[in-house]
Design a protein around this motif. Structure first.
Motif, mmCIF file in Angstrom:
data_model
loop_
_atom_site.group_PDB
_atom_site.id
_atom_site.type_symbol
_atom_site.label_atom_id
_atom_site.label_comp_id
_atom_site.label_asym_id
_atom_site.label_seq_id
_atom_site.Cartn_x
_atom_site.Cartn_y
_atom_site.Cartn_z
ATOM 1 N N LYS A 130 0.836 -1.207 0.000
ATOM 2 C CA LYS A 130 0.000 0.000 0.000
ATOM 3 C C LYS A 130 0.867 1.252 0.000
ATOM 4 N N ILE A 131 1.948 1.240 0.783
ATOM 5 C CA ILE A 131 2.846 2.388 0.853
ATOM 6 C C ILE A 131 3.511 2.638 -0.494
ATOM 7 N N LEU A 132 3.995 1.579 -1.130
ATOM 8 C CA LEU A 132 4.697 1.726 -2.404
ATOM 9 C C LEU A 132 3.742 2.129 -3.518
ATOM 10 N N HIS A 133 2.538 1.580 -3.518
ATOM 11 C CA HIS A 133 1.553 1.972 -4.528
ATOM 12 C C HIS A 133 1.082 3.411 -4.311
ATOM 13 N N GLY A 134 1.261 3.908 -3.085
ATOM 14 C CA GLY A 134 0.869 5.278 -2.791
ATOM 15 C C GLY A 134 1.835 6.317 -3.323
ATOM 16 N N ILE A 135 2.976 5.890 -3.829
ATOM 17 C CA ILE A 135 3.949 6.798 -4.437
ATOM 18 C C ILE A 135 3.541 7.039 -5.886
ATOM 19 N N SER A 136 3.249 8.277 -6.228
ATOM 20 C CA SER A 136 2.796 8.594 -7.589
ATOM 21 C C SER A 136 3.927 8.401 -8.598
ATOM 22 N N LEU A 137 3.557 8.353 -9.864
ATOM 23 C CA LEU A 137 4.564 8.184 -10.918
ATOM 24 C C LEU A 137 5.549 9.342 -10.914
ATOM 25 N N ALA A 138 5.043 10.560 -10.721
ATOM 26 C CA ALA A 138 5.929 11.733 -10.689
ATOM 27 C C ALA A 138 6.898 11.654 -9.517
ATOM 28 N N GLU A 139 6.402 11.223 -8.354
ATOM 29 C CA GLU A 139 7.266 11.081 -7.185
ATOM 30 C C GLU A 139 8.313 10.002 -7.413
ATOM 31 N N TYR A 140 7.908 8.891 -8.026
ATOM 32 C CA TYR A 140 8.850 7.810 -8.291
ATOM 33 C C TYR A 140 9.941 8.258 -9.267
ATOM 34 N N LYS A 141 9.554 8.947 -10.329
ATOM 35 C CA LYS A 141 10.533 9.403 -11.312
ATOM 36 C C LYS A 141 11.533 10.361 -10.676
ATOM 37 N N ASN A 142 11.063 11.176 -9.763
ATOM 38 C CA ASN A 142 11.963 12.100 -9.060
ATOM 39 C C ASN A 142 12.941 11.329 -8.180
ATOM 40 N N LEU A 143 12.439 10.309 -7.461
ATOM 41 C CA LEU A 143 13.318 9.461 -6.654
ATOM 42 C C LEU A 143 14.354 8.762 -7.532
ATOM 43 N N GLU A 144 13.911 8.233 -8.659
ATOM 44 C CA GLU A 144 14.810 7.507 -9.559
ATOM 45 C C GLU A 144 15.884 8.426 -10.128
ATOM 46 N N ARG A 145 15.507 9.633 -10.515
ATOM 47 C CA ARG A 145 16.496 10.595 -11.028
ATOM 48 C C ARG A 145 17.545 10.912 -9.975
ATOM 49 N N ASN A 146 17.087 11.072 -8.749
ATOM 50 C CA ASN A 146 18.032 11.390 -7.677
ATOM 51 C C ASN A 146 18.935 10.207 -7.345
#
Length: 227
Positions: A130-146
């Motif tokens: 539930k926590i991981l699915h709660g991360i939006s695509l935009a938030e995930y892409k930002n994490l991945e870039r960092n």
């Protein structure tokens, strides 16, 4: 890879940088021995899940493929202090998920871990999906870039390169100079640090011990940090 006494593993040069594919089939991945109650709880909760892949024992597919094929890579505290999983995740561009209540992350005084990772309390293991699915695509892409930006700070080079793991360790030591006091006994003790031309030189004044870290930077200049 090179294991540092800081309690984590750094990447070494020579094999290039892993590239992620577009087809990431798994939401999260973990592989390791069940050597702590936290890991036991993780495996028991998610061992038969189709999105969160948890393994103990020998993998049937290459470890690198699992990391490359997962959005998130789980770092679950075991009995030991050292782990290679955070560095593995960063190397393969996988966003680290730290499952622990208390964990002294490497370079925590320098890096903003919230910008490229997520910390999940052990009690929330049943809520992990539930926590991981709660991360939006935009938030995930930002994490991945960092994550991609952070990799250089965990890279260990034969000759130190600006902002690599060697310099990060030296800077972290300097930042903690007024916080951490190492009891020193005797006069003129010298220790070699990681074969990088760095030495710890301890000497004593009348009232206190002095710790000096000396190393040669990328310009061939001698740098001396004292506390």
């Amino acid at each position: 890879m090179v294991l540092l006494n800081w309690g984590f593993t750094c990447l070494t040069t020579g094999n290039g940088v892993a590239k992620r594919g577009l087809d990431m089939k798994k939401l999260a991945f973990f592989a390791g021995s069940i050597n702590s109650p936290v890991r036991e709880k993780l495996v028991e909760t998610w061992k038969n899940d189709s999105e969160i892949s948890v393994h103990f024992g020998r993998l049937t597919t290459p470890y690198s493929d699992q990391l490359l094929g997962s959005k998130f890579c789980l770092h679950v505290k075991g009995f030991g202090v050292n782990t290679a999983r955070v560095a593995d995740a960063l190397y393969y561009g996988c966003v680290p998920i730290i499952i622990a209540n208390h964990y002294d992350l490497p370079f925590v005084d320098i890096l903003n871990w919230k910008s490229f990772s997520l910390v999940v309390a052990t009690l929330d293991i049943p809520l992990l999906k539930k926590i991981l699915h709660g991360i939006s695509l935009a938030e995930y892409k930002n994490l991945e870039r960092n994550v991609m930006k952070m990799r250089k700070h965990f890279q260990w080079n034969l000759s130190p390169v600006d902002y690599d793991a060697f310099y990060m360790v030296m800077y972290e030591l300097w930042l903690r100079r007024s916080v951490v006091r190492i009891p020193l006994h005797g006069v003129g003790l010298i220790y070699t640090l990681a074969d990088k031309g760095a030495i710890l030189d301890s000497s004593r004044s009348e009232n206190r011990s002095i710790l000096t870290v000396c190393f040669v930077d990328s310009r061939g200049m001698m740098v001396r940090i004292s506390s």
